[in-house]
Design a protein around this motif. Structure first.
Motif, PDB file in Angstrom:
ATOM      1  N   LEU A 555      12.314  -5.904 -39.285  1.00 25.66           N
ATOM      2  CA  LEU A 555      13.197  -7.061 -39.151  1.00 25.66           C
ATOM      3  C   LEU A 555      14.216  -6.842 -38.032  1.00 25.66           C
ATOM      4  N   MET A 556      14.696  -5.599 -37.897  1.00 19.53           N
ATOM      5  CA  MET A 556      15.617  -5.282 -36.794  1.00 19.53           C
ATOM      6  C   MET A 556      14.919  -5.495 -35.452  1.00 19.53           C
ATOM      7  N   ALA A 557      13.632  -5.123 -35.394  1.00 15.32           N
ATOM      8  CA  ALA A 557      12.874  -5.320 -34.150  1.00 15.32           C
ATOM      9  C   ALA A 557      12.702  -6.817 -33.873  1.00 15.32           C
ATOM     10  N   ALA A 558      12.361  -7.585 -34.926  1.00 15.21           N
ATOM     11  CA  ALA A 558      12.149  -9.024 -34.766  1.00 15.21           C
ATOM     12  C   ALA A 558      13.421  -9.731 -34.295  1.00 15.21           C
ATOM     13  N   TYR A 566       5.650  -6.466 -37.296  1.00 13.56           N
ATOM     14  CA  TYR A 566       4.818  -6.364 -38.494  1.00 13.56           C
ATOM     15  C   TYR A 566       5.379  -5.272 -39.398  1.00 13.56           C
ATOM     16  N   SER A 567       5.601  -5.657 -40.647  1.00  8.00           N
ATOM     17  CA  SER A 567       6.146  -4.718 -41.634  1.00  8.00           C
ATOM     18  C   SER A 567       5.033  -4.223 -42.548  1.00  8.00           C
ATOM     19  N   GLU A 590       8.122 -16.888 -37.917  1.00  8.58           N
ATOM     20  CA  GLU A 590       6.883 -16.349 -37.356  1.00  8.58           C
ATOM     21  C   GLU A 590       7.088 -15.015 -36.623  1.00  8.58           C
ATOM     22  N   ALA A 591       8.340 -14.587 -36.469  1.00  7.46           N
ATOM     23  CA  ALA A 591       8.599 -13.320 -35.767  1.00  7.46           C
ATOM     24  C   ALA A 591       8.378 -12.110 -36.665  1.00  7.46           C
TER      25      ALA A 591
END
Length: 801
Positions: A555-558, A566-567, A590-591
């Motif tokens: 989520l930090m990357a997104a 992708y998690s 969608e991220a």
């Protein structure tokens, strides 16, 4: 003739086996090999390798199909043919362990090692599961001479007073049963549920010349009957089936059963002691105390409002699986800690209070325990601080004169029971307040709940939220280690900066290269092109987080923008938390995707995001919470490197292992029984020390009682981005900075996310523990001496000189 048909049948079956093996029809091949080797055992040496290969392939197929009974039947058939094949025995252990049969699995690893002591796979498996096989507290208890001596005195006094028939419930190594026999008991029986401990007790009893004089049964005491298992009711039951919360090992149930089925009637002045029954220990008094402790807090509830640039309020209520108020079967009422060793220490907020008294010699009291009404106690608050937990310990009354305490200030082998407060907000207490605590014994577990606080003498109570009249609270459960990870702000801040730098560099590279980047391939995202904030726009950078358990790194990357993250979070509840956090922090829906929802084979997590696309970043989970490098890390890193685009990166890129020489008697006592003296002269050490492992895990180095005999030194480097820079072993010279006995080499990691940013597994915010290699033959050094350590990739260290 029959003499001709027999070799022809063997020959045809062998050919069929080989043909089926070639066709990857492993089930049929296995049946043919069984026939061949049963008919012609002389072929065992010739066919053993092919047979093993067939067995392992067929077992994997059966496992994937869920045909567990068939799988183990195949192994049983294989072991009838090859009863001393350490490879087959070890492989069966691996299957058993994956199924959750830890005791049986570790027994197989141990057997494989007995057959071949230098078998590396069995050795690594055994070390990893030995803690399940013989739990570490066995070593501590057996080294606790004071505790052993008090039990011996109480047993001797009872036997000499006329209790001459004895049953030892949960015998462990057999030490209490041997005490009874040595004291002169005419008949001694003992029972043990763990197969490993049962076999160990048999060995110990034989080695101490009591074989045939003590009857040891591999069963639960609850299943024992008179006269089927023991000839008659006994006059004394001895047991130490207690845990830090007193009742967690089932002592209440086992004693109720013993009084009703195995013990003579309770003591009566009109009868001699040999005709009445009694129990050692005779009873217990439970104490409790409210405490403030940051270390407990950060492992059981969310303590931060922001993590890695993400506001956490939308996550909802998160807490650990340790809760007294929950009716959920997946929760435990308490956890255990040694308060004296908690990093950062603890602050008492109340004086110790008496929570419960129990008489083990009163069957009516035992039977009425679970139906006791919930009792409320009002505790005067004596210290100022945040209410984090109730700490609980007990005094075990062996008889009327002798007792053992498990209190936090005692020099004891015991931990204390911790009942964490699971309120969503901090609750400050101050002197003059009254803390209201409820005490109950539902399901024969001792339960303590902090329910409310009275302030300024008013009856209006501030509710702590442990119960709500409107019904159960809606919360999400994280494991204690996952909660501590989420509360680790420096870790997430470091990742945020490293991710931001990578994405910025990739964006800069794209702007320089123009639209031709990507080696001329047409970019095809894994899912259909989304509508919304990411469309239209440049192709996203793909980031994969394969962290174990709950992680917000994806989520930090997104949240960086122009990223499709992708998690690997698997649980539906946890995915829902991430989605709520994404919405609240403005991350487009969608991220963020969930990788395991799209990967067909969970074993093949590391693969391309789509046929024509590679990853910009892959986040690997490198270090287990216990302090060890994850198994097969370097193999995963090698595969991950092949899936990176130009300029892409594995996080972390490098791990540096640090360690030091220390002298710590504590680690020795927790790792092996130190001779016969602490075990009352009984010969126990050589047998239980078979289960000693060289690496001690879940260590808090900051509070370990030890003397540092060297500075910290670099032991090893694991380079996840550069294969050519790696090695499998290394010699390191360490200079002693003080004289003493080197008993252990603790080690920890500096995890380098990139060249500038790193996090340590050894600091006050770390969710990781440390580990140590324990030297069971301490090495004497003088200040200035050099010690040479051989360090291998598995981080098992051994002194060379």
């Amino acid at each position: 003739s029959a003499s001709q048909a027999f070799p022809e049948l063997v020959s045809r079956s062998l050919e069929s086996a080989q043909q089926c093996l070639f066709n990857q029809d492993y089930g049929t091949a296995f049946v043919h090999y069984l026939l061949v080797l049963n008919l012609a055992p002389v072929l065992k040496d010739f066919a053993s390798e092919s047979f093993r290969f067939t067995l392992f392939k067929w077992a994997d197929e059966l496992d994937s199909l869920g045909r567990i009974q068939d799988l183990f039947d195949c192994y049983e058939q294989a072991l009838e043919l090859f009863p001393t094949d350490e490879v087959i025995i070890n492989s069966m252990g691996e299957h058993l362990f994956r199924m959750g049969f830890r005791d049986e699995a570790a027994g197989h690893f141990h057997k494989a090692l007995k057959l071949k002591p230098d078998y590396p796979e069995a050795k690594e498996n055994f070390y990893r599961v030995a803690n399940w096989l013989v739990e570490r507290w066995h070593f501590l208890m057996l080294n606790d001479r004071r505790r052993n001596h008090k039990y011996q005195q109480a047993i001797q006094k009872a036997v000499e007073g006329g209790c001459n028939t004895v049953l030892d419930i949960g015998t462990g190594t057999g030490i209490l049963g041997m005490c009874a026999k040595k004291a002169g008991a005419s008949e001694v029986s003992a029972c043990e549920l763990s197969k490993t401990m049962y076999e160990l007790a048999c060995e110990v009893v034989t080695a101490n010349g009591m074989n045939g004089r003590i009857k040891i049964l591999h069963m639960k005491s609850l299943e024992m009957e008179v006269p089927k298992d023991i000839p008659k009711r006994v006059s004394l039951v001895v047991t130490e089936t207690v845990d830090a919360g007193l009742f967690g090992e089932g002592i209440i149930e086992s004693l109720i059963h013993a009084w009703n089925h195995l013990l003579l009637p309770p003591q009566d002045p009109s009868r001699p002691p040999s005709q009445t029954g009694r129990v050692i220990p005779a009873g217990a008094t439970v104490f409790g105390m409210a405490v403030q402790c940051l270390e407990i807090r950060r492992h059981h509830r969310l303590c931060v409002s922001e993590v890695g640039g993400l506001a956490t309020a939308a996550a909802g209520e998160l807490h650990s699986p340790v809760s007294c108020s929950s009716e959920d079967d997946s929760t435990e009422p308490y956890t255990t800690e040694r308060l004296s060793r908690l990093p950062g220490g603890y602050t008492p907020l109340t004086e110790p209070f008496n929570a419960l008294d129990i008489d083990f010699n009163n069957v009516q009291e035992l039977e009425g325990l679970c139906s006791r009404e919930v009792s409320r106690v009002r505790l005067p608050v004596t210290g100022e601080g945040l209410l984090d937990a109730l700490a609980v310990w007990f005094q075990l009354h062996l008889d009327q004169e002798s007792s053992l305490s498990t209190g936090p200030k005692e020099d004891t082998c015991w931990e204390q029971a911790i009942y964490p407060v699971q309120t969503p907000h901090n609750f400050p207490l101050r002197p003059g307040d009254e803390l209201i605590v409820e005490i109950s014994c539902r399901d024969a577990y001792l339960r303590l709940c902090s329910v409310a606080v009275a302030r300024d003498g008013r009856d209006a109570l501030a509710c702590l939220g442990t119960e709500q009249s409107s019904g159960p609270r809606d919360y999400t459960m994280l494991e204690c280690a996952e909660m501590a990870l989420l509360n680790n702000q420096p870790y997430h801040d470091s990742f945020r900066r490293a991710l931001a730098k990578l994405i910025t560099n990739l964006k800069d590279a794209c702007s320089v290269q123009g639209p031709s980047q990507g080696e001329g391939l047409e970019v095809m995202p894994l899912t259909d092109p989304p509508s919304g904030p990411m469309d239209p726009g440049p192709d996203p950078f793909y980031v994969l987080d394969v962290s174990e358990g709950f992680s917000v790194l994806s989520l930090m990357a997104a949240s960086q923008g122009q990223v499709k993250a992708y998690s690997s979070v698997e649980k539906t509840q946890h995915q829902a938390v991430l989605r709520r956090l994404a919405r609240a922090n403005g991350v487009p829906e969608e991220a963020l995707e969930f990788w395991l929802n799209q990967v067909e084979d969970e074993q093949a997590v590391l693969q391309r995001p789509s046929r024509e696309k590679l990853w910009s970043a892959i986040i690997l989970d490198c270090v287990e919470t216990c302090g060890l490098v994850r198994q097969k890390l370097m193999e995963k890193a090698t595969l991950a490197r092949c899936l990176l685009e130009d300029g892409g990166q594995i996080f972390p890129e490098r791990i540096v292992v640090y360690g030091m020489l220390v002298e710590s008697d504590t680690l020795l006592l927790e790792s092996a029984v130190q001779g016969q003296e602490p075990t009352l002269g009984f010969n126990i050490a050589p047998f239980i020390n078979q289960f000693t492992v060289p690496v001690h895990v879940f260590l808090d180095l900051s509070t370990l009682q030890c003397r540092h005999l060297s500075d910290s030194v670099e032991l090893f480097i694991l380079d996840l981005m550069n294969t050519n820079a790696n090695y499998t072993n290394r010699d390191v010279k360490v200079q002693a900075s003080a004289s003493g006995r080197v008993t252990a080499v603790p080690f920890w990691y500096q995890i380098h996310l990139n060249e500038e940013i790193s996090v340590s597994t050894f600091n006050q915010d770390s969710h990781w523990k440390q580990a140590a290699v324990v030297l069971h033959q301490p090495l004497a050094v003088r200040k200035g001496d050099w010690v040479r350590l051989a360090v291998t990739l598995t981080c098992i260290l051994s002194p060379k000189s």
